[in-house]
Design a protein around this motif. Sequence first.
Motif, PDB file in Angstrom:
ATOM      1  N   VAL A 239       0.832  -1.204   0.000  1.00 17.05           N
ATOM      2  CA  VAL A 239       0.000   0.000   0.000  1.00 17.05           C
ATOM      3  C   VAL A 239       0.869   1.258   0.000  1.00 17.05           C
ATOM      4  O   VAL A 239       0.531   2.250  -0.652  1.00 17.05           O
ATOM      5  CB  VAL A 239      -0.990  -0.007   1.187  1.00 17.05           C
ATOM      6  N   MET A 240       2.017   1.215   0.661  1.00 15.51           N
ATOM      7  CA  MET A 240       2.932   2.358   0.629  1.00 15.51           C
ATOM      8  C   MET A 240       3.439   2.578  -0.800  1.00 15.51           C
ATOM      9  O   MET A 240       3.499   3.714  -1.279  1.00 15.51           O
ATOM     10  CB  MET A 240       4.098   2.133   1.598  1.00 15.51           C
ATOM     11  N   MET A 241       3.789   1.494  -1.475  1.00 15.52           N
ATOM     12  CA  MET A 241       4.250   1.586  -2.863  1.00 15.52           C
ATOM     13  C   MET A 241       3.109   2.071  -3.771  1.00 15.52           C
ATOM     14  O   MET A 241       3.323   2.871  -4.677  1.00 15.52           O
ATOM     15  CB  MET A 241       4.757   0.235  -3.351  1.00 15.52           C
ATOM     16  N   LEU A 242       1.903   1.584  -3.495  1.00 15.55           N
ATOM     17  CA  LEU A 242       0.731   1.981  -4.273  1.00 15.55           C
ATOM     18  C   LEU A 242       0.500   3.483  -4.141  1.00 15.55           C
ATOM     19  O   LEU A 242       0.228   4.168  -5.130  1.00 15.55           O
ATOM     20  CB  LEU A 242      -0.498   1.205  -3.780  1.00 15.55           C
ATOM     21  N   HIS A 243       0.642   3.986  -2.945  1.00 21.45           N
ATOM     22  CA  HIS A 243       0.437   5.416  -2.698  1.00 21.45           C
ATOM     23  C   HIS A 243       1.388   6.243  -3.576  1.00 21.45           C
ATOM     24  O   HIS A 243       0.977   7.219  -4.207  1.00 21.45           O
ATOM     25  CB  HIS A 243       0.667   5.704  -1.212  1.00 21.45           C
ATOM     26  N   ASN A 244       2.656   5.855  -3.616  1.00 13.77           N
ATOM     27  CA  ASN A 244       3.651   6.580  -4.415  1.00 13.77           C
ATOM     28  C   ASN A 244       3.375   6.450  -5.909  1.00 13.77           C
ATOM     29  O   ASN A 244       3.517   7.406  -6.662  1.00 13.77           O
ATOM     30  CB  ASN A 244       5.059   6.072  -4.106  1.00 13.77           C
ATOM     31  N   LYS A 245       2.994   5.260  -6.336  1.00 17.89           N
ATOM     32  CA  LYS A 245       2.757   5.000  -7.758  1.00 17.89           C
ATOM     33  C   LYS A 245       1.546   5.783  -8.262  1.00 17.89           C
ATOM     34  O   LYS A 245       1.594   6.368  -9.345  1.00 17.89           O
ATOM     35  CB  LYS A 245       2.548   3.496  -7.962  1.00 17.89           C
ATOM     36  N   VAL A 246       0.478   5.805  -7.469  1.00 12.54           N
ATOM     37  CA  VAL A 246      -0.729   6.534  -7.861  1.00 12.54           C
ATOM     38  C   VAL A 246      -0.433   8.031  -7.964  1.00 12.54           C
ATOM     39  O   VAL A 246      -0.925   8.714  -8.852  1.00 12.54           O
ATOM     40  CB  VAL A 246      -1.887   6.254  -6.871  1.00 12.54           C
ATOM     41  N   ARG A 247       0.399   8.523  -7.072  1.00 20.53           N
ATOM     42  CA  ARG A 247       0.741   9.954  -7.074  1.00 20.53           C
ATOM     43  C   ARG A 247       1.404  10.351  -8.400  1.00 20.53           C
ATOM     44  O   ARG A 247       1.187  11.453  -8.901  1.00 20.53           O
ATOM     45  CB  ARG A 247       1.673  10.257  -5.898  1.00 20.53           C
ATOM     46  N   ASP A 248       2.207   9.463  -8.968  1.00 17.30           N
ATOM     47  CA  ASP A 248       2.912   9.749 -10.224  1.00 17.30           C
ATOM     48  C   ASP A 248       2.040   9.547 -11.464  1.00 17.30           C
ATOM     49  O   ASP A 248       2.436   9.919 -12.560  1.00 17.30           O
ATOM     50  CB  ASP A 248       4.145   8.841 -10.356  1.00 17.30           C
TER      51      ASP A 248
END
Length: 83
Positions: free
Chosen positions: A24-33
């Motif tokens: 979920v932490m990785m998802l948060h960063n990926k969605v932001r980009d």
Amino acid sequence: MSQHSAVIPDAILDASGLNCPEPVMMLHNKVRDLAPGGLLKVIATDPSTRRDIPKFCMFLDHQLVEQSEEGGVYLYWIRKKAE
């Protein structure tokens, strides 16, 4: 075969082998980009993502287009909110 398997996502996040809270932490960063309205495919192996990713989408107003599970691999198609 799902209706989205022929759709090319704008980005893919492979969180295989990672455990909560990393996917979920990785998802948060990926969605932001991702561009608004972009489609993200997430691949995960942690069963807790079945709970965490839908909550993430609901909380941040992204659309969980589809989720599936096959042989211990969890797939999610997430459309980023259009801002």
